[in-house]
Scaffold this motif. Structure first.
Motif, short mmCIF file in Angstrom:
data_model
loop_
_atom_site.label_atom_id
_atom_site.label_comp_id
_atom_site.label_asym_id
_atom_site.label_seq_id
_atom_site.Cartn_x
_atom_site.Cartn_y
_atom_site.Cartn_z
N SER A 22 48.06 -8.67 11.94
CA SER A 22 48.78 -8.45 13.19
C SER A 22 49.95 -9.42 13.37
O SER A 22 51.02 -9.04 13.87
CB SER A 22 47.84 -8.60 14.39
N LYS A 24 51.23 -5.39 11.85
CA LYS A 24 50.79 -4.17 12.51
C LYS A 24 49.66 -4.51 13.48
O LYS A 24 48.51 -4.67 13.10
CB LYS A 24 50.29 -3.14 11.48
N VAL A 49 45.41 -2.75 14.70
CA VAL A 49 44.84 -1.88 13.67
C VAL A 49 43.43 -2.35 13.37
O VAL A 49 43.22 -3.48 12.92
CB VAL A 49 45.70 -1.90 12.39
N THR A 53 39.87 -2.56 11.46
CA THR A 53 39.20 -2.37 10.18
C THR A 53 37.73 -2.09 10.46
O THR A 53 37.09 -2.80 11.23
CB THR A 53 39.32 -3.63 9.30
#
Length: 210
Positions: A170, A176, A179, A181
């Protein structure tokens, strides 16, 4: 104080001994990193930073001095005929990526199908904490949690799912944010019976509008 050899208390790690630097050496290392970042470790605002960082490390990485096996050592044989899933959902996970030493934060969902004994439900959350408070990959941590519960409790099966956002993705690199996982690990009945695995996934996502 010079560096010393420390034997970790945990029985769930293959490592038998480490050479652990003294606190003074650890604080000096923080001063070196502050200077490397481009600041002056002698300025007023940073004078106590090395101490604070080392104190934080003692908290962040306390799992190196705990045994997840010992956490699960006290079990109860009287289950009153209960023969179904025991599950904890939304256990907070705060760990650090072993590649960049940057946090990843999320939730763990842990279930097991008991045989003839159960463990206090808080102990499942403690097992998650023990492994989270070490430098980790999410994949390894997911497997460690499942394998430890399976090894100690000998249940019919174990299911573990972790959802986490990695700050190393991040805040740096591809940058990003948000996001997630997702990693899973199944043993026994959860691995062999698709219906039980699907049931676990349904319980994870129920009442969430997913």
């Amino acid at each position: 104080m010079d560096a010393f050899v420390e034997k970790p208390k945990r029985s769930d790690d293959q490592q038998t001994e480490i050479v652990r630097p003294s606190r003074h050496e650890a604080e000096d290392a923080v001063r070196t990193l502050l200077a490397y970042a481009g600041d002056d470790p002698r300025r007023e605002g940073l004078l106590d930073t090395p101490k604070r960082v080392v104190d934080s490390y003692d908290e962040f990485f306390s799992g190196y001095h705990e045994s997840a096996h010992e956490v699960l050592s006290r079990t109860f044989d009287e289950v009153g005929g209960y023969d179904d899933i025991v599950m904890l959902r939304d256990i907070e996970v705060n760990s650090h990526c072993e590649h960049h030493m940057i946090p990843f934060i999320g939730k763990a969902h842990v279930a097991y199908f008991p045989t003839d004994r159960v463990v206090g439900i808080s102990k499942l959350a403690r097992v998650v904490d023990v492994f989270a408070h070490r430098l980790q990959t999410q994949e390894t941590m997911t497997a460690q949690i499942a394998e430890t519960i399976d090894d100690v409790l000998k249940p019919k099966g174990v299911a573990v799912m972790i959802e986490a956002v990695h700050q190393c993705m991040s805040l740096r690199g591809v940058k990003k944010p948000d996001v997630a996982t997702i990693t899973t690990q199944f043993t026994g009945i959860f691995k062999e019976d698709p219906a039980q695995q699907a049931r676990f996934m349904t319980l994870v996502s129920s009442d969430r509008g997913r």
